[in-house]
Design an enzyme around this catalytic site. Structure first.
Site, PDB file in Angstrom:
ATOM      1  CB  CYS A  73     -18.991  -1.319  30.821  1.00 35.86           C
ATOM      2  SG  CYS A  73     -20.948  -1.532  29.786  1.00 35.86           S
ATOM      3  CB  CYS A  76     -21.413  -4.540  31.950  1.00 35.79           C
ATOM      4  SG  CYS A  76     -20.670  -4.780  30.352  1.00 35.79           S
TER       5      CYS A  76
END
Length: 312
Positions: A73, A76
């Site tokens: 991600c 993230c």
């Protein structure tokens, strides 16, 4: 870990030099400084904790900030340095900072209903709240220091990670990940076509459903047996009811036969009335005495007919 300075090395260096010489003392001091600066600094242990399916119940006690992330991600990856810096302040603020890799812990992803990444939860003594603020270190610190989490509606107990519903969701997520791994193994390792893998899973689902249904039927029959068949007087009552039904059927048949006999008697009575009208001279029925035979009545009627023919 090895000590910063080995005393044997120091003793060897000091014994090789005369202590009375100032130059020798200066040389020893330089050697000590170089040796100390060459030693690696002690690394500070990371304050960031990692939560798994095996230790997730630890977050039910105390205060926690938990990040759910995935390595692939981009958001993230951008948040990770900030989260690591925030974790260094956790011990000073009395808060446990943790992270969960949803790719490695699918059960926790289902238990907390993770629909977007990254997702951050605040937990205080088993009460969970979802963090919706800005994602900077200062915002995280003020969220904890000023207790801004008190203004957030907590997660309902129905959707809490310890509820029955969330335990079921966790099991389903684990099952889905297991099926995916099996599919990858069949297609990548064994070389089975994708449609072949689907057929295998379809047949497995069908037979497992049939087996589970059969097991549930047996369990239900064992736990809740039928009272009708377990009754000691069941077969006796059944036999009595069968006999009563047969008797009622016989009575109905007898009633039907009685109605037919009554109809026949009515027809015989009507014929007899006709004979009586014919035998009477005035055309009216003649009353028959109690001892008057029916044969004599018929002879009289025949005689009257013969007399009428002779007169004519």
């Amino acid at each position: 870990m090895a000590p910063l300075l080995d005393h044997k090395i120091v003793d060897a260096m000091l014994s090789s030099l005369p202590l009375r010489s100032k130059s020798n003392l200066l040389t020893c001091s330089l050697i000590l400084v170089i040796y100390l600066t060459s030693q690696p600094a002690l690394a500070k242990p990371s304050s960031l904790k990692e939560i798994t399916d095996g230790n997730w119940e630890d977050i039910l006690a105390g205060e926690w900030m938990i990040e759910f992330f995935a390595p692939w991600c981009p958001a993230c990856q951008q948040l990770q340095p900030v989260w690591n810096d925030f974790a260094d302040w956790g011990e000073d603020m009395g808060v446990n900072i943790a992270k969960v890799d949803v790719t490695e812990q699918p059960g926790l992803s289902g238990r907390f209903i993770i629909t977007s990444l990254p997702t951050i939860y605040h937990c205080k003594d088993g009460v969970f709240r979802r963090y919706q603020g800005a994602r900077t270190k200062d915002d995280f610190l003020s969220f904890i220091d000023e207790k801004k989490w008190q203004g957030i509606e907590p997660v309902s107990s129905w959707f809490g990670p310890s509820s029955f519903m969330m335990n079921t969701m966790s099991a389903l997520f684990k099952l889905s990940m297991f099926i995916r791994r099996c599919h990858n193994y069949l297609t990548e390792q064994l070389g089975i076509p994708v449609w072949g893998s689907y057929v295998i899973f379809g047949l497995a689902t069908l037979f497992s459903g049939l087996a589970l249904g059969l097991i549930l039927v047996f369990i239900a029959d064992f736990v809740f047996p039928s009272r009708r068949f377990n009754s000691p007087n069941y077969y006796q009552k059944k036999q009595t009811m069968e006999q009563a039904r047969l008797i009622q059927q016989l009575e109905e048949e007898q009633e039907a036969d009685g109605e037919e006999d009554d109809d026949e008697d009515d027809e015989d009575g009507e014929q007899e009335d006709v004979w009586r009208r014919r035998a009477s001279p005035e055309g009216h029925p003649e009353a028959r005495g109690p001892g008057y035979p029916e044969e004599a009545l018929r002879k009289r009627v025949v005689g009257n007919r013969e007399d009428e023919e002779e007169d004519s």
